[in-house]
Design a protein around this motif. Structure first.
Motif, PDB file in Angstrom:
ATOM      1  N   THR A   5      35.426  77.034  35.314  1.00 13.79           N
ATOM      2  CA  THR A   5      34.733  77.785  36.360  1.00 13.79           C
ATOM      3  C   THR A   5      34.831  76.993  37.651  1.00 13.79           C
ATOM      4  OG1 THR A   5      33.172  78.777  34.795  1.00 13.79           O
ATOM      5  CG2 THR A   5      32.515  78.708  37.123  1.00 13.79           C
ATOM      6  N   ILE A   6      35.256  77.651  38.713  1.00 12.03           N
ATOM      7  CA  ILE A   6      35.385  77.000  40.018  1.00 12.03           C
ATOM      8  C   ILE A   6      34.391  77.639  40.976  1.00 12.03           C
ATOM      9  CG2 ILE A   6      36.906  76.474  41.960  1.00 12.03           C
ATOM     10  CD1 ILE A   6      39.267  76.643  40.014  1.00 12.03           C
ATOM     11  N   ALA A   7      33.442  76.848  41.457  1.00  6.91           N
ATOM     12  CA  ALA A   7      32.393  77.328  42.361  1.00  6.91           C
ATOM     13  C   ALA A   7      32.663  76.811  43.768  1.00  6.91           C
ATOM     14  CB  ALA A   7      31.030  76.835  41.876  1.00  6.91           C
ATOM     15  N   GLU A  28      45.913  82.327  38.083  1.00  5.40           N
ATOM     16  CA  GLU A  28      45.764  83.577  37.322  1.00  5.40           C
ATOM     17  C   GLU A  28      44.339  83.701  36.788  1.00  5.40           C
ATOM     18  OE1 GLU A  28      48.876  83.816  34.407  1.00  5.40           O
ATOM     19  OE2 GLU A  28      50.433  84.116  35.926  1.00  5.40           O
ATOM     20  N   TYR A  29      43.387  83.395  37.670  1.00  2.00           N
ATOM     21  CA  TYR A  29      41.963  83.498  37.374  1.00  2.00           C
ATOM     22  C   TYR A  29      41.393  84.759  38.026  1.00  2.00           C
ATOM     23  CZ  TYR A  29      41.190  78.757  35.435  1.00  2.00           C
ATOM     24  OH  TYR A  29      41.170  77.639  34.646  1.00  2.00           O
ATOM     25  N   ILE A  30      40.192  85.119  37.626  1.00  2.00           N
ATOM     26  CA  ILE A  30      39.464  86.216  38.270  1.00  2.00           C
ATOM     27  C   ILE A  30      38.791  85.671  39.526  1.00  2.00           C
ATOM     28  CG2 ILE A  30      37.505  87.802  38.026  1.00  2.00           C
ATOM     29  CD1 ILE A  30      38.103  87.806  34.984  1.00  2.00           C
ATOM     30  N   GLN A 119      24.283  89.572  37.867  1.00  2.00           N
ATOM     31  CA  GLN A 119      25.598  90.198  37.770  1.00  2.00           C
ATOM     32  C   GLN A 119      26.706  89.156  37.849  1.00  2.00           C
ATOM     33  OE1 GLN A 119      26.209  93.673  40.316  1.00  2.00           O
ATOM     34  NE2 GLN A 119      24.000  93.993  40.430  1.00  2.00           N
ATOM     35  N   GLN A 120      26.539  88.192  38.749  1.00  2.00           N
ATOM     36  CA  GLN A 120      27.570  87.168  38.945  1.00  2.00           C
ATOM     37  C   GLN A 120      27.715  86.279  37.710  1.00  2.00           C
ATOM     38  OE1 GLN A 120      25.877  85.456  42.459  1.00  2.00           O
ATOM     39  NE2 GLN A 120      26.261  87.307  43.649  1.00  2.00           N
ATOM     40  N   GLN A 121      26.612  85.905  37.101  1.00  2.00           N
ATOM     41  CA  GLN A 121      26.668  85.062  35.905  1.00  2.00           C
ATOM     42  C   GLN A 121      27.344  85.786  34.748  1.00  2.00           C
ATOM     43  OE1 GLN A 121      22.461  84.114  35.683  1.00  2.00           O
ATOM     44  NE2 GLN A 121      22.792  82.079  36.554  1.00  2.00           N
ATOM     45  N   ASP A 126      33.134  84.201  30.531  1.00  2.00           N
ATOM     46  CA  ASP A 126      34.334  83.755  29.806  1.00  2.00           C
ATOM     47  C   ASP A 126      35.154  82.726  30.581  1.00  2.00           C
ATOM     48  OD1 ASP A 126      33.779  85.477  27.651  1.00  2.00           O
ATOM     49  OD2 ASP A 126      34.694  87.156  28.721  1.00  2.00           O
ATOM     50  N   LYS A 127      34.596  82.181  31.644  1.00  2.00           N
ATOM     51  CA  LYS A 127      35.280  81.196  32.496  1.00  2.00           C
ATOM     52  C   LYS A 127      36.565  81.800  33.077  1.00  2.00           C
ATOM     53  CE  LYS A 127      33.239  77.114  30.376  1.00  2.00           C
ATOM     54  NZ  LYS A 127      32.475  76.741  31.576  1.00  2.00           N
ATOM     55  N   GLY A 128      37.487  80.943  33.547  1.00  2.00           N
ATOM     56  CA  GLY A 128      38.686  81.460  34.184  1.00  2.00           C
ATOM     57  C   GLY A 128      38.349  82.260  35.421  1.00  2.00           C
TER      58      GLY A 128
END
Length: 229
Positions: A5-7, A28-30, A119-121, A126-128
């Motif tokens: 997860t990138i914040a 290739e992440y969301i 909603q964001q959490q 599923d990470k990515g």
């Protein structure tokens, strides 16, 4: 390869969304633009006349939150997801200075933040995922493997935002854009609920004098090192 997860947090007009989109595409992440979600709620409040220059009917907005449906729909031609408010594509309208003038006030409402954070959490279970905003590393994903905090001088950010609005055909003045940036900085940093601050363990990126290519390469390197750690 493991997914993380990138914040990405930071002040307005620091290019958070731009770098987040680039990073998500490369890995290739969301990608999730949380700012678009708060802007869409603000647009809804403006349309319903819950907020204007003189008044803010917070109770009316809060009681109406269940009627606000937010969805991201991927646009293949653009290469990123656009924001839909109750089935309507509002991507262009939420980027106007009119919405920018009120979004920090709307985002400071605890009930609004609570609804959107949930909603964001869920989106990041599923990470990515690459998510940018004001409280991603502090509230939404405090355990994110990579946290970034984007900053730049108010003047540099105002110039960038001014040029962006002019290119879109908006009739704006630089002084108004600078004032908006400074006002949003103050509100975002001083609100009681989830104020903007650098998360513990976050890496600060001051891009006041950094080119887009240099910035992307630096952050991509940080991401790859984290993924392969």
């Amino acid at each position: 390869m493991k997914k993380i997860t990138i914040a990405i947090d930071g002040f307005s007009s620091t290019g958070k969304s731009t770098i987040a989109k680039q990073l998500a595409k490369e890995l290739e992440y969301i990608y999730v633009d949380t700012g678009a979600m708060y802007r869409a709620v603000t647009l809804y409040a403006l349309r319903k006349k819950y907020i204007d220059a003189d008044n803010f009917s917070i109770n009316d907005l809060v009681s109406d939150l269940d009627n606000i449906n937010l969805k991201f729909h991927y646009n293949e031609a653009l290469g990123f997801a656009e924001m839909y408010l109750n089935g309507e594509n509002v991507e262009k309208e939420i980027r106007t200075l009119r919405v920018s003038d009120f979004v920090s006030k709307v985002a400071a409402v605890p009930e609004v933040r609570y609804q959107l954070v949930k909603q964001q959490q869920k989106m990041g279970e599923d990470k990515g995922i690459v998510m940018d905003g004001r409280d991603i590393g502090t509230v939404v994903f405090p355990d994110a493997e990579l946290k970034l905090f984007m900053t730049a001088s108010p003047e540099k950010r105002a110039i960038r935002r001014y040029k962006e609005l002019i290119e879109k055909g908006d009739d704006v003045k630089y002084e108004d854009v600078l004032r908006n940036v400074q006002n949003r900085d103050y509100i975002d940093s001083h609100r009681e609920d989830s104020p903007l601050r650098q998360a513990e363990g976050a890496i600060a990126i001051d891009n006041s004098d950094m080119g887009l290519k240099e910035q992307f390469e630096r952050i991509l390197n940080l991401a790859n090192r984290t993924i392969n750690a």
